[in-house]
Design a protein around this motif. Sequence first.
Motif, mmCIF file in Angstrom:
data_model
loop_
_atom_site.group_PDB
_atom_site.id
_atom_site.type_symbol
_atom_site.label_atom_id
_atom_site.label_comp_id
_atom_site.label_asym_id
_atom_site.label_seq_id
_atom_site.Cartn_x
_atom_site.Cartn_y
_atom_site.Cartn_z
ATOM 1 N N ALA A 213 6.170 -2.708 -4.592
ATOM 2 C CA ALA A 213 7.367 -3.554 -4.512
ATOM 3 C C ALA A 213 8.532 -2.897 -5.240
ATOM 4 O O ALA A 213 9.658 -2.879 -4.738
ATOM 5 C CB ALA A 213 7.067 -4.932 -5.103
ATOM 6 N N ASP A 214 8.268 -2.356 -6.427
ATOM 7 C CA ASP A 214 9.333 -1.687 -7.187
ATOM 8 C C ASP A 214 9.888 -0.495 -6.418
ATOM 9 O O ASP A 214 11.100 -0.239 -6.432
ATOM 10 C CB ASP A 214 8.794 -1.223 -8.546
ATOM 11 C CG ASP A 214 8.499 -2.375 -9.483
ATOM 12 O OD1 ASP A 214 9.023 -3.484 -9.257
ATOM 13 O OD2 ASP A 214 7.725 -2.178 -10.447
ATOM 14 N N VAL A 215 9.001 0.247 -5.764
ATOM 15 C CA VAL A 215 9.423 1.441 -5.025
ATOM 16 C C VAL A 215 10.197 1.058 -3.767
ATOM 17 O O VAL A 215 11.251 1.643 -3.465
ATOM 18 C CB VAL A 215 8.199 2.305 -4.671
ATOM 19 C CG1 VAL A 215 8.592 3.439 -3.727
ATOM 20 C CG2 VAL A 215 7.558 2.872 -5.942
ATOM 21 N N VAL A 216 9.704 0.069 -3.039
ATOM 22 C CA VAL A 216 10.366 -0.358 -1.801
ATOM 23 C C VAL A 216 11.796 -0.793 -2.081
ATOM 24 O O VAL A 216 12.715 -0.526 -1.298
ATOM 25 C CB VAL A 216 9.568 -1.490 -1.131
ATOM 26 C CG1 VAL A 216 10.382 -2.156 -0.020
ATOM 27 C CG2 VAL A 216 8.262 -0.944 -0.555
ATOM 28 N N GLN A 217 12.009 -1.463 -3.209
ATOM 29 C CA GLN A 217 13.348 -1.937 -3.554
ATOM 30 C C GLN A 217 14.345 -0.805 -3.727
ATOM 31 O O GLN A 217 15.559 -1.028 -3.660
ATOM 32 C CB GLN A 217 13.286 -2.769 -4.845
ATOM 33 C CG GLN A 217 12.570 -4.074 -4.656
ATOM 34 C CD GLN A 217 12.349 -4.858 -5.946
ATOM 35 O OE1 GLN A 217 11.921 -5.990 -5.932
ATOM 36 N NE2 GLN A 217 12.627 -4.248 -7.089
#
Length: 426
Positions: A213-217
């Motif tokens: 999730a952190d990376v996708v953002q």
Amino acid sequence: MAATRVYVARLAGLAVLGPDGESIGRIRDVVVAVRSDRQQPRVHGLVVELPTRRRIFVPILRVTAIEPGVVTLNTGTVSLRRFTQRPGEMLALAQIVDSVVRVEDPDLPDLAGVDVHVIDLGMEQTRSRDWLVTRVAVRGHRRLGRRRTVHVVDWIMVSGLTPNEIDRPGQDVTQLLEQFEGMRAADVAQQLRELPEKRRIEVAVALDDERLADVVQELPDDEQVELLSHLEVRRAADVLEAMDPDDAADLLGELPEGEAESLLALMDPQESEPVRRLLEHSPYSAGGLMTPKPIILTPATTVAEALARVRNPDLTPALASMVFVVRPPTATPTGRYLGSVHIQQLLREPPAHLVGGILDTDLSPLRPELPLAAVTRYFATYNLVCGPVVDEENHLLGAVSVDDVLDHLLPEDWRDQQETDERGGA
């Protein structure tokens, strides 16, 4: 003494210096040309990461010495163009290591017909100064009560390393994930973007929900949608739950309405509800930009408690710059909004004082329908990095932070635009 035989994994992270000792960057991978006839691949060069995080290509013939801890070039002048993988080239660490192969070495009968994993590649310099990948380090699956043994074999003794075989799905990502440990999400996102699609998806599947999730953002909108489309629907909903609500809303806003609703239905209602509220607003308004989860306190909260909330490492610096004080309930939309307290004010007050006694009530809040241009002027006027969003009934709906504003002000392709280098640009 310069080495003429090295292992690729040991090169990762080594400093790259020019002939006068000036620092150029660090090695992140090795580019090789894998052949279909199982002959030893030729090494084309190195992927070097500059201090600006840009990755460039350095031809292997520019390397004069590979020594413990450092690689030296014969010139300090290198092309600053961003590395782009060419047809026929493969990345040793990102694509070849972690492949499942078979070893056909008569001296290792125990490995006959057994799947093993590539854990490293050995490269060797020839008399013509070319470098070839000559050796493959492999390790089998762990057996009960036994440690996995590492074997180093000749490249020609290994099957499964042709370009077509390496490109098959289902490859392990252990080595790649080890490279990403300790890295910021934005840097991991940039590295993912530079991987071939197959490896990018395999890494995404292997990351846990919070990390993914952190990376996708940190990815551009279109690449967020593409990556999400390769996940199982249930997994995609789990990742959306782990994202910040405003980022999840932005991503869902890029999807067809039916797909977005299907994902929202699979999410936990407590996680989907704030996302649904954000989707009611225009993405280029204060309501569409805001996060519904800033630091929200009651007037009876002490300064010590407020500072403890500000110390939360999951908060961005912008969101940690200000706390918002309301009447209960404190979940958005809250009770009546009373005012805000800047972190500088909290640091100047005795720990036992109550935040209700040090409110800034003069700062005008944002309205959810306020357009992006007006929000930008608001931040510039009051020298803020975070601001409250309040509805007509004086309920706090959330807060807009300057990083959300920048994401919408910058061109959509800002991540792709080449940086201007101090030495003259690309």
